[in-house]
Motif scaffolding. Structure first.
Motif, short mmCIF file in Angstrom:
data_model
loop_
_atom_site.label_atom_id
_atom_site.label_comp_id
_atom_site.label_asym_id
_atom_site.label_seq_id
_atom_site.Cartn_x
_atom_site.Cartn_y
_atom_site.Cartn_z
N PRO A 61 0.84 -1.22 0.00
CA PRO A 61 0.00 0.00 0.00
C PRO A 61 0.87 1.26 0.00
N ILE A 62 0.36 2.33 -0.62
CA ILE A 62 1.12 3.57 -0.71
C ILE A 62 1.48 4.09 0.69
N ALA A 63 0.52 4.01 1.62
CA ALA A 63 0.76 4.50 2.97
C ALA A 63 1.92 3.75 3.63
N SER A 64 1.96 2.44 3.41
CA SER A 64 3.04 1.64 3.98
C SER A 64 4.37 1.93 3.29
N LEU A 65 4.31 2.15 1.98
CA LEU A 65 5.53 2.44 1.22
C LEU A 65 6.17 3.74 1.70
N LEU A 66 5.35 4.70 2.08
CA LEU A 66 5.89 5.98 2.54
C LEU A 66 6.71 5.83 3.82
N LEU A 67 6.42 4.79 4.60
CA LEU A 67 7.13 4.58 5.85
C LEU A 67 8.62 4.29 5.62
N VAL A 68 8.95 3.71 4.45
CA VAL A 68 10.34 3.38 4.17
C VAL A 68 11.17 4.63 3.91
N LEU A 69 10.50 5.76 3.72
CA LEU A 69 11.21 7.01 3.51
C LEU A 69 11.72 7.62 4.83
N ILE A 70 11.29 7.07 5.95
CA ILE A 70 11.72 7.60 7.25
C ILE A 70 13.25 7.56 7.40
N PRO A 71 13.92 6.42 7.10
CA PRO A 71 15.40 6.43 7.18
C PRO A 71 16.04 7.42 6.22
N VAL A 72 15.43 7.62 5.05
CA VAL A 72 15.96 8.59 4.09
C VAL A 72 15.89 9.99 4.67
N ILE A 73 14.75 10.32 5.27
CA ILE A 73 14.59 11.64 5.88
C ILE A 73 15.59 11.83 7.02
N LEU A 74 15.85 10.77 7.77
CA LEU A 74 16.82 10.83 8.86
C LEU A 74 18.22 11.14 8.33
N VAL A 75 18.59 10.49 7.23
CA VAL A 75 19.90 10.75 6.61
C VAL A 75 19.99 12.20 6.15
N LEU A 76 18.95 12.69 5.53
CA LEU A 76 18.94 14.08 5.06
C LEU A 76 19.05 15.05 6.23
N PHE A 77 18.40 14.71 7.34
CA PHE A 77 18.49 15.56 8.53
C PHE A 77 19.91 15.58 9.09
N ILE A 78 20.57 14.42 9.09
CA ILE A 78 21.96 14.36 9.54
C ILE A 78 22.85 15.22 8.65
N GLN A 79 22.65 15.12 7.34
CA GLN A 79 23.45 15.93 6.42
C GLN A 79 23.21 17.41 6.65
N PHE A 80 21.97 17.79 6.89
CA PHE A 80 21.64 19.19 7.17
C PHE A 80 22.28 19.66 8.48
#
Length: 235
Positions: free
Chosen positions: A7-26
């Motif tokens: 499901p799209i809603a579940s697929l979006l959850l896998v973006l959480i680690p990506v967002i975390l990496v981007l936050f670290i870079q920022f």
């Protein structure tokens, strides 16, 4: 066993680690914008290719498939020189030759001799396997080009620079051979097992893929570096 649709809603959850990496870079004042751009581009490209593959897989003309493969090779050659942008135009022909020698010939061997599918241009095999080969060749040639210029710019002879660049380019592929089956189960094998294929059959396909990738990377990088060390004149 049939793989369930995510499901799209579940697929979006896998973006959480990506967002975390981007936050670290920022937070560390790194180039987080490149990560955002790369992530958005990845999403866009995969959505587009999902629709495009539906058309490609239903195509019955080998000209369409060949045109796509030519496009893949052309784009791969351009992307592979990303680390030496000032030399892209000069070296583009060298990389094309390298990809044809290492990538296209390996793809032909695997699809026409090992798998022997009918028709010979069957897109369900040709396009995904070609993508595996050329994407890995991009990485190896890119590493080779970057190290070759680094060494020649510091005064290393072209032959020694070639050898050092080749060793550097083959590190990821060699590490993958060491890790497969022990540390990691690669994408094709995992996908087949998830779809219910006998693990021993999946292993055969994975052996084919690992040999295919290692060989294509090694040959294409070697051809590129040979051309650079023998024919290319440094600026």
């Amino acid at each position: 066993m049939t793989i369930s649709t995510i499901p799209i809603a579940s697929l979006l959850l896998v973006l959480i680690p990506v967002i975390l990496v981007l936050f670290i870079q920022f937070s560390w004042s790194l180039n987080y914008k490149e990560g955002i751009y790369a992530s958005l581009r990845m999403l866009g490209q995969l959505i587009i290719v999902g629709y495009l593959l539906g058309y490609i897989f239903s195509a019955e003309s080998y000209w369409v498939i060949l045109l796509i493969l030519v496009g893949m090779i052309g784009l791969s050659a351009w992307i592979a020189l990303r680390t030496v942008k000032e030399q892209r135009i000069k070296q583009y022909g060298y990389v094309l030759i390298a990809l044809l020698a290492g990538g296209a010939t390996t793809l032909a061997l695997v699809t026409q001799v090992v798998l022997e599918f009918t028709p010979w241009y069957k897109p369900q095999y040709l396009i995904p396997l070609g993508g595996m080969i050329f994407s890995n060749c991009i990485n190896s040639i890119s590493l080779a080009a970057d190290r070759f210029y680094e060494e020649t710019n510091r005064g290393t002879s072209k032959i020694e620079a070639r050898n050092l660049a080749y060793a550097n380019a083959m590190i990821p592929a060699t590490n993958a051979l060491f890790a497969v089956g022990i540390v990691s189960l690669p994408g094709m094998m995992t996908g087949q097992i998830l779809s219910g294929v006998d693990p021993l059959i999946a292993v055969r396909y994975q052996i084919m893929v690992m040999a295919m990738i290692y060989g294509s990377e090694g040959i294409s990088s070697a051809v590129y570096l040979w051309l650079m060390s023998r024919l290319h004149k440094s600026p």
